[in-house]
Write an enzyme that holds these catalytic residues in place. Structure first.
Site, PDB file in Angstrom:
ATOM      1  CG  HIS A 180      -0.375   0.034   2.558  1.00  0.00           C
ATOM      2  ND1 HIS A 180      -0.103  -1.100   3.271  1.00  0.00           N
ATOM      3  CD2 HIS A 180      -0.009   1.063   3.360  1.00  0.00           C
ATOM      4  CE1 HIS A 180       0.404  -0.775   4.457  1.00  0.00           C
ATOM      5  NE2 HIS A 180       0.491   0.544   4.524  1.00  0.00           N
ATOM      6  CD  GLU A 222      -5.883   0.898   8.546  1.00  0.00           C
ATOM      7  OE1 GLU A 222      -4.802   0.956   9.098  1.00  0.00           O
ATOM      8  OE2 GLU A 222      -6.199   0.028   7.730  1.00  0.00           O
ATOM      9  CD  GLN A 261      -2.371   1.950   5.845  1.00  0.00           C
ATOM     10  OE1 GLN A 261      -1.223   2.385   5.842  1.00  0.00           O
ATOM     11  NE2 GLN A 261      -2.707   0.827   6.466  1.00  0.00           N
ATOM     12  CG  HIS A 303       3.432   4.644   5.355  1.00  0.00           C
ATOM     13  ND1 HIS A 303       2.415   5.270   6.055  1.00  0.00           N
ATOM     14  CD2 HIS A 303       2.973   3.383   5.113  1.00  0.00           C
ATOM     15  CE1 HIS A 303       1.420   4.427   6.235  1.00  0.00           C
ATOM     16  NE2 HIS A 303       1.722   3.261   5.666  1.00  0.00           N
ATOM     17  CD  GLU A 309       2.994  -0.419   6.930  1.00  0.00           C
ATOM     18  OE1 GLU A 309       2.661   0.751   6.644  1.00  0.00           O
ATOM     19  OE2 GLU A 309       2.174  -1.296   7.239  1.00  0.00           O
TER      20      GLU A 309
HETATM   21  C1  V0V Z   1       9.040  11.863   9.974  1.00  0.00           C
HETATM   22  N1  V0V Z   1      10.002  12.121   9.083  1.00  0.00           N
HETATM   23  C2  V0V Z   1       9.616  11.626   7.905  1.00  0.00           C
HETATM   24  C3  V0V Z   1       8.349  11.045   8.123  1.00  0.00           C
HETATM   25  N2  V0V Z   1       8.022  11.191   9.422  1.00  0.00           N
HETATM   26  N3  V0V Z   1      10.229  11.618   6.726  1.00  0.00           N
HETATM   27  C4  V0V Z   1       9.559  11.021   5.695  1.00  0.00           C
HETATM   28  N4  V0V Z   1       8.330  10.466   5.821  1.00  0.00           N
HETATM   29  C5  V0V Z   1       7.703  10.456   7.019  1.00  0.00           C
HETATM   30  N5  V0V Z   1       6.509   9.911   7.134  1.00  0.00           N
HETATM   31  C6  V0V Z   1      11.252  12.851   9.318  1.00  0.00           C
HETATM   32  C7  V0V Z   1      10.965  14.228   9.894  1.00  0.00           C
HETATM   33  O1  V0V Z   1      10.734  15.173   8.886  1.00  0.00           O
HETATM   34  C8  V0V Z   1      12.227  14.518  10.679  1.00  0.00           C
HETATM   35  O2  V0V Z   1      13.220  14.970   9.806  1.00  0.00           O
HETATM   36  C9  V0V Z   1      12.635  13.147  11.197  1.00  0.00           C
HETATM   37  O3  V0V Z   1      12.002  12.188  10.320  1.00  0.00           O
HETATM   38  C10 V0V Z   1      12.144  12.905  12.609  1.00  0.00           C
HETATM   39  O4  V0V Z   1      10.745  13.148  12.611  1.00  0.00           O
HETATM   40  P1  V0V Z   1       9.900  13.726  13.810  1.00  0.00           P
HETATM   41  O5  V0V Z   1       8.858  14.599  13.233  1.00  0.00           O
HETATM   42  O6  V0V Z   1      10.803  14.258  14.898  1.00  0.00           O
HETATM   43  O7  V0V Z   1       9.143  12.448  14.338  1.00  0.00           O
HETATM   44  P2  V0V Z   1       9.637  11.210  15.180  1.00  0.00           P
HETATM   45  O8  V0V Z   1      11.118  11.032  15.106  1.00  0.00           O
HETATM   46  O9  V0V Z   1       9.015  11.297  16.532  1.00  0.00           O
HETATM   47  O10 V0V Z   1       8.888  10.050  14.372  1.00  0.00           O
HETATM   48  C11 V0V Z   1       9.227   9.691  13.071  1.00  0.00           C
HETATM   49  C12 V0V Z   1       9.029   8.167  12.937  1.00  0.00           C
HETATM   50  C13 V0V Z   1       7.568   7.893  13.352  1.00  0.00           C
HETATM   51  C14 V0V Z   1       9.298   7.789  11.491  1.00  0.00           C
HETATM   52  C15 V0V Z   1      10.000   7.440  13.871  1.00  0.00           C
HETATM   53  O11 V0V Z   1       6.672   8.588  12.485  1.00  0.00           O
HETATM   54  C16 V0V Z   1       7.208   6.444  13.339  1.00  0.00           C
HETATM   55  O12 V0V Z   1       7.476   5.721  14.304  1.00  0.00           O
HETATM   56  N6  V0V Z   1       6.572   5.965  12.265  1.00  0.00           N
HETATM   57  C17 V0V Z   1       6.144   4.560  12.162  1.00  0.00           C
HETATM   58  C18 V0V Z   1       4.721   4.362  12.577  1.00  0.00           C
HETATM   59  C19 V0V Z   1       3.745   5.104  11.709  1.00  0.00           C
HETATM   60  O13 V0V Z   1       4.085   5.918  10.878  1.00  0.00           O
HETATM   61  N7  V0V Z   1       2.434   4.786  11.929  1.00  0.00           N
HETATM   62  C20 V0V Z   1       1.333   5.425  11.171  1.00  0.00           C
HETATM   63  C21 V0V Z   1       0.905   4.542  10.050  1.00  0.00           C
HETATM   64  P3  V0V Z   1      14.034  16.323  10.083  1.00  0.00           P
HETATM   65  O14 V0V Z   1      12.999  17.392  10.165  1.00  0.00           O
HETATM   66  O15 V0V Z   1      14.744  16.059  11.381  1.00  0.00           O
HETATM   67  O16 V0V Z   1      14.960  16.416   8.911  1.00  0.00           O
HETATM   68  S1  V0V Z   1       0.095   3.101  10.678  1.00  0.00           S
HETATM   69  C22 V0V Z   1       0.021   2.002   9.342  1.00  0.00           C
HETATM   70  O17 V0V Z   1       0.664   2.290   8.273  1.00  0.00           O
HETATM   71  C23 V0V Z   1      -0.720   0.850   9.506  1.00  0.00           C
HETATM   72  C24 V0V Z   1      -1.515   0.591  10.722  1.00  0.00           C
HETATM   73  C25 V0V Z   1      -0.739  -0.195   8.441  1.00  0.00           C
HETATM   74  O18 V0V Z   1      -0.164  -0.026   7.400  1.00  0.00           O
HETATM   75  O19 V0V Z   1      -1.364  -1.281   8.685  1.00  0.00           O
HETATM   76 CO    CO Z   2       0.702   1.524   6.381  1.00  0.00          CO
END
Ligand code: V0V
Ligand code: CO
Length: 146
Positions: A7, A43, A60, A84, A134
């Site tokens: 996705h 979602e 998604q 993502h 992912e």
């Molecule tokens: C953050 N950054 C990204 C980003 N999110 N870059 C590209 N794409 C993204 N989506 C960058 C952000 O601009 C910062 O860069 C740096 O990473 C740190 O970001 P932050 O804003 O300080 O945030 P953090 O570090 O607290 O969290 C970022 C992470 C977090 C990626 C660690 O979003 C995470 O754990 N994601 C995984 C879970 C998730 O996304 N769940 C929602 C979808 P600079 O500014 O320092 O350069 S749930 C899903 O997909 C499901 C249920 C499914 O598929 O089934």
């Molecule tokens: Co997802």
């Protein structure tokens, strides 16, 4: 082995309005909806096509359930858009271990629960040229007792 695009995750402020845009503009219908409290999202999965490995590819659409969730924080900073990309694999455990071994940060020690009972993990966007990535293993098809 990663065998398909499972996705593309798209962050939005209003899930119902965004679902309606995809229906009215492209004719895509909602295949599945759920709330994932651990991830902080509501979602909708829109199935785009089946794939040759027996899986499928989806859009998604993601609305945050709380401001401090990953999608909530991202929306506040960036506004709506592609959040993502997710690759499908039959073996999320083995593929995460192999990718971790290449020096890419895998965010979870063990895969967590994703959409439709899948098992998911994420790779840090800073290790993936700016793309939050992912990995997904779909739930096995439901079995019946007869
Ligand atoms: C953050 N950054 C990204 C980003 N999110 N870059 C590209 N794409 C993204 N989506 C960058 C952000 O601009 C910062 O860069 C740096 O990473 C740190 O970001 P932050 O804003 O300080 O945030 P953090 O570090 O607290 O969290 C970022 C992470 C977090 C990626 C660690 O979003 C995470 O754990 N994601 C995984 C879970 C998730 O996304 N769940 C929602 C979808 P600079 O500014 O320092 O350069 S749930 C899903 O997909 C499901 C249920 C499914 O598929 O089934
Ligand atoms: Co997802």
């Amino acid at each position: 082995m990663l065998t398909r695009i499972d996705h593309i995750g798209i962050a939005c402020f209003d899930l119902d309005k965004t679902v309606e845009f995809y229906r009215a503009t492209y004719g895509f219908e909602v295949f599945h909806t759920e709330v994932n409290e651990e991830q902080g999202v509501r979602e909708a999965m829109l199935k785009i096509n089946e794939t040759s490995d027996g899986g499928a590819s989806y859009l998604q659409l993601l609305e945050p359930t709380r401001e401090d969730s990953a999608v909530g924080k991202w929306l506040a900073k960036n506004g709506e858009g592609v959040h993502h990309i997710a690759f499908g694999t039959a073996d999320v455990d083995g593929d995460s271990d192999a990718i971790r071994g290449k020096g890419v940060r895998v965010l979870y020690d063990e895969p967590r629960t994703g959409s439709m009972g899948s098992r998911i993990t994420f790779l840090h966007p800073k290790d993936c040229h700016g793309v939050l990535t992912e990995l997904v293993t779909a739930a096995p098809p439901a079995t019946t007792d007869h």
